[in-house]
Design a protein around this motif. Sequence first.
Motif, short mmCIF file in Angstrom:
data_model
loop_
_atom_site.label_atom_id
_atom_site.label_comp_id
_atom_site.label_asym_id
_atom_site.label_seq_id
_atom_site.Cartn_x
_atom_site.Cartn_y
_atom_site.Cartn_z
N GLY A 1 -24.46 -8.72 29.23
CA GLY A 1 -25.55 -8.13 29.99
C GLY A 1 -26.60 -9.17 30.32
N HIS A 2 -27.42 -8.86 31.31
CA HIS A 2 -28.49 -9.77 31.70
C HIS A 2 -29.59 -9.74 30.65
CE1 HIS A 2 -31.16 -12.03 34.33
NE2 HIS A 2 -32.11 -11.18 33.98
N VAL B 1 -26.23 -15.12 18.10
CA VAL B 1 -25.55 -14.32 19.12
C VAL B 1 -25.59 -15.10 20.42
CG1 VAL B 1 -26.05 -12.09 18.06
CG2 VAL B 1 -27.65 -13.06 19.72
N ILE B 2 -24.58 -14.89 21.25
CA ILE B 2 -24.53 -15.53 22.56
C ILE B 2 -24.45 -14.42 23.61
CG2 ILE B 2 -22.01 -15.84 22.48
CD1 ILE B 2 -22.56 -18.59 23.94
N ILE B 3 -25.31 -14.53 24.61
CA ILE B 3 -25.48 -13.47 25.61
C ILE B 3 -25.06 -13.99 26.97
CG2 ILE B 3 -27.13 -11.87 26.63
CD1 ILE B 3 -28.98 -12.58 24.16
N MET C 1 -34.39 -8.26 26.01
CA MET C 1 -33.71 -7.02 26.40
C MET C 1 -32.42 -7.41 27.08
SD MET C 1 -34.13 -3.79 26.13
CE MET C 1 -32.76 -2.66 26.43
N VAL C 2 -31.30 -6.95 26.56
CA VAL C 2 -29.99 -7.27 27.13
C VAL C 2 -29.46 -6.02 27.83
CG1 VAL C 2 -27.66 -8.05 26.67
CG2 VAL C 2 -29.56 -8.93 25.30
N HIS D 1 -29.08 -1.80 27.03
CA HIS D 1 -28.44 -1.25 25.83
C HIS D 1 -28.86 -1.89 24.52
CE1 HIS D 1 -25.79 -4.81 25.89
NE2 HIS D 1 -25.62 -4.57 27.19
N THR D 2 -29.35 -3.13 24.54
CA THR D 2 -29.62 -3.81 23.27
C THR D 2 -30.91 -4.61 23.33
OG1 THR D 2 -27.24 -4.04 22.86
CG2 THR D 2 -28.71 -5.38 21.52
N GLN D 3 -31.72 -4.44 22.29
CA GLN D 3 -32.92 -5.27 22.13
C GLN D 3 -32.64 -6.26 21.01
OE1 GLN D 3 -37.17 -4.27 20.42
NE2 GLN D 3 -37.05 -3.51 22.54
#
Length: 464
Positions: A115-116, A32-34, A126-127, A130-132
Motif C-alpha cells: 500500500g501507499h 517492515v518493508i512497505i 498510514m499504509v 488498512h494499517t497504521q
Amino acid sequence: MNLLHTDVAVIGAGTAGLAAYRAAKAAGKRAVIIEGGAYGTTCARVGCMPSKLLIAAAEAAHEARHIDAFGIHIDGEVRVDGYEVMNRVKRERDRFVGFVVKGVDNIPEEDRLTGHASFIDNLVLMVGDHTQVKARSVVIATGSTPSIPDAFRVFGDRLVINDDVFNWNTLPKRVAVFGPGVIGLELGQALSRLGVYVRMFGARGGVGPLSDPTIRDYARDTFQQEYFLDPDATILDMAREGDEAVIRYQASEHVAITERFDYVLVATGRIPNIKGLGLQNTQLTLDAKGVPLFDPATLQCGQSSVFIAGDANNILPLLHEAADEGKTAGTNAAHYPQVQPGHRRAPIAVVFSDPQIAMVGQRFADLTPGSFVTGEVSFEDQGRSRVMLKNKGLMHVYADRLSGRFLGAEWIGPRAENIAHTLAWAYQQSLTIAQMLDMPFYHPVIEEGLRTALRDAAAKQQDA
C-alpha cells in the motif's frame, strides 16, 4: 484498522529499500518493508537490464552491417524484426524482475506491507487505508521517476519515457529523443541501429555526463557521424497532429526543418519520488523541491530518526550506490541515535553507448585549474582497438601536479566499462601515476592505451 509497532519502517522495496530492510534485520531489530507498487527494482524493470537488452540487439545488428571490413560478407540486407527484438527484451526483462520478486517473497509475510505509505506524524505512517505503522526509525527509499517538462505534454500519448519503451510490442519508425544524457544516448543510439529514424536534441551542449570539454566535443563529433545529434538545439515549435508528433527546429542559421515522429522520448532527468509521502506532516526541514535535508555521509534527515537512501536522495542514482546507501540507512536507523558515515566507494559511471563513455574519480569540472596535469591518449591508432575496428576514442587522465596521485579520468572509447573498474580500484587505493605504471599491462590489449595516457601524465607531472 490494523496498528503495527516496529523498530524500523522502510518505505520502498527497490534496491535501496531491500538493502535497508536487510541491514536493520541483521542488526537484530524488528523491521517492515512497505511497497505501494509492483515489486521489482528500477534497474530490473525499466533501467539497467532492459536497456542493455535493447543495446545488445542493436550492437548485433550494427556488427552484422559492418563485418565486410574484415573480408566477411553477408548476402542480402540485414533485417531487423521489431517484434522479435521487443519480445526478447520483455521476456528477459521479466526474467530479471522475477529474480527480484523471488527475493522479496523470501521476506517473512509479517514484515511486508502493501500500500501507499504517507506520514501522518513524525514517525507514524498510514499504509493504504488498512494499517497504521508506528516506528522508532524510518527509511525513505522510494526511488525516482522521470522528469517531464510541461512543454512536452502537448504530445499526449505520443510522449514516452524510458519505462514505456520497454513495453513496446514492436519498434516504431520515427522517434525524437530529448536529452542526450545517459538514458538518451543509450536508447537513442540503440533505436537508430535497429533501423528507427532518430533525431536527438539537447540543451546547453551536454553529451552524457562528460564535463571535460575536449572529451565532450570528441564524443559529440563521434555520435554525429552515426545519427542526428544537436546537443544545443533550438526548438521552434512542438505540436500534436493526429497520431504524429510534429517538431520544428533550427537546422542551421537560415534553415528551419519540420519533421514528424511516431513518438517523442523524453530523457531529461529524474526526480525523487516524494510526492504524496505527507512530509509536510513531519518536522523535517525540506529543500525547495520538497526533499528532506540530509547528511550525505550518514543519510540522516536533520537530527531525526528518518533516513533517505537510493534514488530518492538523488546523490548518485546508480544501483551499486543505492545498495550501499540502503545498507548505511538501515544500519543507522537500527542503531539510532548512534549513526556513522557509510562506506563510499570510488565514483564510477559508465554509459553503454558505442563507443562507451566512462568517468572515474573526480570530474574535470571539479578539479582546481593549475593543480593537476592531464595525460591523453587517442584510441584511433591504438593497436588492439584497430585490430577490432573499435578505434574511436579519446581519454584524459588527471594527476595531482605535485604528488602525482591519480585524481580521475573522463573518456570515450572501446571497452570503457572494463577499464573504468581498473581505474576505480586505483583511485580508491589512492595510487600515484607511477605506481599504476608499475602494474602489469599485457600485449596486445586495449589497456595499453590507458598506459599511454598514464605515461603522458607522468611526463607532464615531472616537467611541472
